[in-house]
Write an enzyme that holds these catalytic residues in place. Structure first.
Site, PDB file in Angstrom:
ATOM      1  N   CYS A 134     -32.728 -37.555  70.055  1.00 17.52           N
ATOM      2  CA  CYS A 134     -32.051 -38.158  68.907  1.00 17.52           C
ATOM      3  C   CYS A 134     -32.418 -37.419  67.620  1.00 17.52           C
ATOM      4  O   CYS A 134     -33.480 -37.642  67.046  1.00 17.52           O
ATOM      5  CB  CYS A 134     -32.406 -39.639  68.786  1.00 17.52           C
ATOM      6  SG  CYS A 134     -31.546 -40.469  67.443  1.00 17.52           S
ATOM      7  N   CYS A 137     -32.846 -39.649  64.571  1.00 20.39           N
ATOM      8  CA  CYS A 137     -34.071 -40.463  64.604  1.00 20.39           C
ATOM      9  C   CYS A 137     -35.296 -39.627  64.234  1.00 20.39           C
ATOM     10  O   CYS A 137     -36.157 -40.061  63.471  1.00 20.39           O
ATOM     11  CB  CYS A 137     -34.306 -41.051  65.994  1.00 20.39           C
ATOM     12  SG  CYS A 137     -32.891 -41.808  66.774  1.00 20.39           S
ATOM     13  N   ASP A 138     -35.382 -38.441  64.813  1.00 18.72           N
ATOM     14  CA  ASP A 138     -36.635 -37.685  64.780  1.00 18.72           C
ATOM     15  C   ASP A 138     -36.602 -36.397  63.960  1.00 18.72           C
ATOM     16  O   ASP A 138     -37.640 -35.758  63.771  1.00 18.72           O
ATOM     17  CB  ASP A 138     -37.068 -37.340  66.213  1.00 18.72           C
ATOM     18  CG  ASP A 138     -37.309 -38.596  67.048  1.00 18.72           C
ATOM     19  OD1 ASP A 138     -37.720 -39.606  66.460  1.00 18.72           O
ATOM     20  OD2 ASP A 138     -37.081 -38.562  68.263  1.00 18.72           O
TER      21      ASP A 138
END
Length: 309
Positions: A134, A137-138
């Site tokens: 992701c 996300c990261d």
């Protein structure tokens, strides 16, 4: 035969939020956690973009907090999974992996989706230590660093462009000699100076001491001019798609070609009365914890309204 007003399948942000709302509405929900209690977030280390945690929060801790909140209001949370469903008529009949049968007046499906991986042992070895599925996300953890994205479709190009805005350099590792992405996306990727596309490259493995430091690649695998290539990277992002966990529902509910459950007019409702969907199993677009939680809330409110009628 056990009976319940509301059965929730899945225990990520969508399932737990649905449980919080359903239990506060006195529906006395039963929730099955499934094979991966807490969902995909339990595979990430730090979650920095969930509102209410200004310092960030461990993915497992966030899920434990949501679970405790659902339990506080009386949700009957169970380990194990639902393995078969009979949606031929109401009340709906479901069977868990111990053989127990349950009749439910309403069902909230929040089974999520699973990221597709290449199947390399190193992906598990470095999970949360440089390997991610992701980018949104990261990606933030790799500011001004060098990363690689695997894939050649729209998702891979989107992820590469997103990361190019944060990172020093992005390699796009593409198995084929071309990109599958739309022409617009291809053009954007080609024009970005800090994205380097490695066509006809396959990933063999990753290396590094306390996290990912590089990747072993092979160029033109199986051809006469096959060549081994190592690249130095800090992060390895998979963008080869997700598989929604919806197989047991396909006989009864409509899905798109990938398997994502279809909603009616943007609501959590499905074509069957009293069956609602929430989270990533019905969301090929956003796939974020906060959007999943929002749809969990919607599904529980719809279930309550349905039962009142």
């Amino acid at each position: 035969m056990e009976k319940t007003k509301c059965l929730i399948i899945g225990s990520g942000p969508a399932g737990y939020t649905a449980a919080i709302y359903a239990s506060r509405a006195n529906l006395q929900p039963v929730e099955y956690c499934g094979m991966q209690p807490g969902g995909q977030l339990t595979q990430t280390t730090e979650v920095e973009n969930f509102p209410g945690y200004p310092e960030g929060v461990d993915g497992n801790q966030l899920m434990m907090d949501l679970r405790q909140q659902a339990e506080r209001f009386g949700t009957d949370i169970r380990d194990g999974e639902i393995v078969s469903v009979d949606f031929s008529g109401r009340p709906y009949r479901l069977t868990d992996d111990s053989g127990r049968e349950i009749e439910a007046d309403t069902v909230i499906i929040a089974t999520g989706a699973s990221a597709k991986y290449l199947g390399l042992p190193d992906e598990q070895k470095y999970m949360g230590m440089g390997v991610s599925a992701c980018a949104t996300c990261d990606g933030f953890f790799y500011r001004k660093k060098t990363v690689a994205v695997v894939g050649g479709g729209d998702t891979a190009c989107e992820d590469a462009l997103y990361l190019a805005g944060i990172c020093k350099k992005v390699y796009l590792i593409v198995r084929k000699p071309f990109l599958r992405a739309s022409k617009v996306m291809q053009q954007r990727v080609m024009e970005r100076e800090n994205i380097e596309i490695l066509f006809e490259h396959n990933t063999l493995g990753l290396f590094g001491e306390d996290g990912v430091e590089g990747a072993h690649l092979v160029r033109r695998k199986g051809e006469a001019d096959e060549q081994m290539v190592d690249i130095a990277i800090d992060g390895f992002f998979l963008a080869i798609g997700h598989k929604p966990n919806t197989d047991i529902f396909k006989q009864w509910l409509d899905t798109d070609e990938t398997g994502y459950l279809l909603k009616l007019n943007g609501t959590p409702c499905t074509k069957l009365p009293g069956i609602f969907v929430a989270g990533d199993c019905a969301d090929p677009t956003y796939r974020q914890a906060i959007t999943a939680a929002g749809t969990g809330c919607q599904a529980a409110i719809e279930a309550e309204r349905f039962l009142m009628k």
